[in-house]
Design a protein around this motif. Sequence first.
Motif, PDB file in Angstrom:
ATOM      1  N   MET A   1       0.838  -1.179   0.000  1.00 58.66           N
ATOM      2  CA  MET A   1       0.000   0.000   0.000  1.00 58.66           C
ATOM      3  C   MET A   1       0.887   1.248   0.000  1.00 58.66           C
ATOM      4  N   ARG A   2       0.607   2.160  -0.875  1.00 57.73           N
ATOM      5  CA  ARG A   2       1.372   3.404  -1.003  1.00 57.73           C
ATOM      6  C   ARG A   2       0.994   4.355   0.134  1.00 57.73           C
ATOM      7  N   PRO A   3       2.000   4.864   0.870  1.00 57.13           N
ATOM      8  CA  PRO A   3       1.699   5.836   1.925  1.00 57.13           C
ATOM      9  C   PRO A   3       1.038   7.089   1.354  1.00 57.13           C
ATOM     10  N   LYS A   4       0.173   7.713   2.127  1.00 53.43           N
ATOM     11  CA  LYS A   4      -0.576   8.880   1.658  1.00 53.43           C
ATOM     12  C   LYS A   4       0.315  10.095   1.404  1.00 53.43           C
TER      13      LYS A   4
ATOM     14  N   ALA B   1       6.019  13.094  -4.550  1.00 56.94           N
ATOM     15  CA  ALA B   1       5.742  12.702  -5.932  1.00 56.94           C
ATOM     16  C   ALA B   1       6.970  12.160  -6.641  1.00 56.94           C
ATOM     17  N   ASP B   2       8.177  12.560  -6.219  1.00 63.91           N
ATOM     18  CA  ASP B   2       9.376  12.129  -6.931  1.00 63.91           C
ATOM     19  C   ASP B   2       9.936  10.792  -6.441  1.00 63.91           C
ATOM     20  N   ILE B   3       9.235  10.120  -5.523  1.00 63.18           N
ATOM     21  CA  ILE B   3       9.677   8.806  -5.043  1.00 63.18           C
ATOM     22  C   ILE B   3       8.845   7.731  -5.722  1.00 63.18           C
ATOM     23  N   HIS B   4       9.535   6.769  -6.348  1.00 66.11           N
ATOM     24  CA  HIS B   4       8.832   5.678  -7.025  1.00 66.11           C
ATOM     25  C   HIS B   4       8.358   4.667  -5.991  1.00 66.11           C
TER      26      HIS B   4
ATOM     27  N   GLU C   1       5.600  -5.234  -9.462  1.00 68.41           N
ATOM     28  CA  GLU C   1       6.977  -4.993  -9.005  1.00 68.41           C
ATOM     29  C   GLU C   1       7.180  -5.499  -7.578  1.00 68.41           C
ATOM     30  N   GLU C   2       6.192  -5.268  -6.716  1.00 71.53           N
ATOM     31  CA  GLU C   2       6.287  -5.712  -5.333  1.00 71.53           C
ATOM     32  C   GLU C   2       6.395  -7.229  -5.257  1.00 71.53           C
ATOM     33  N   ALA C   3       5.616  -7.937  -6.089  1.00 71.76           N
ATOM     34  CA  ALA C   3       5.682  -9.406  -6.121  1.00 71.76           C
ATOM     35  C   ALA C   3       7.064  -9.874  -6.552  1.00 71.76           C
TER      36      ALA C   3
END
Length: 107
Positions: free
Chosen positions: A1-4, A8-11, A17-19
């Motif tokens: 889960m992407r932190p809120k 924006a410049d961090i992939h 990709e996580e798998a």
Amino acid sequence: MRPKNLPADIHWPDDKEEAQIQRGITADPDAPEWTDEDFARARPAAEVVPEIVAAHTQRRVRGPQREPTKVAISLRLDRDVLDNLRASGPGWQSRANELLRKALAET
């Protein structure tokens, strides 16, 4: 889960990709996943290698300052002034000192 609040410049990896990352972690023989028994046997680094921990936690002492010796003080500044000084990058405190020196010379 992407932190809120992720900038924006961090992939942040998508699910695919996580798998792939997780498969790589699982396949790494040098970094097996810890079991409950591993965690139960774990000890703080300071107990296992105290000399290494001590070498990396010793407070470094700064050498003597060149003349003139500066004095550490507490100074309240307007937020916008401080933000502009800090935005000028490393060395901003020395530049602030020079700005004050020039302003005093003009009075």
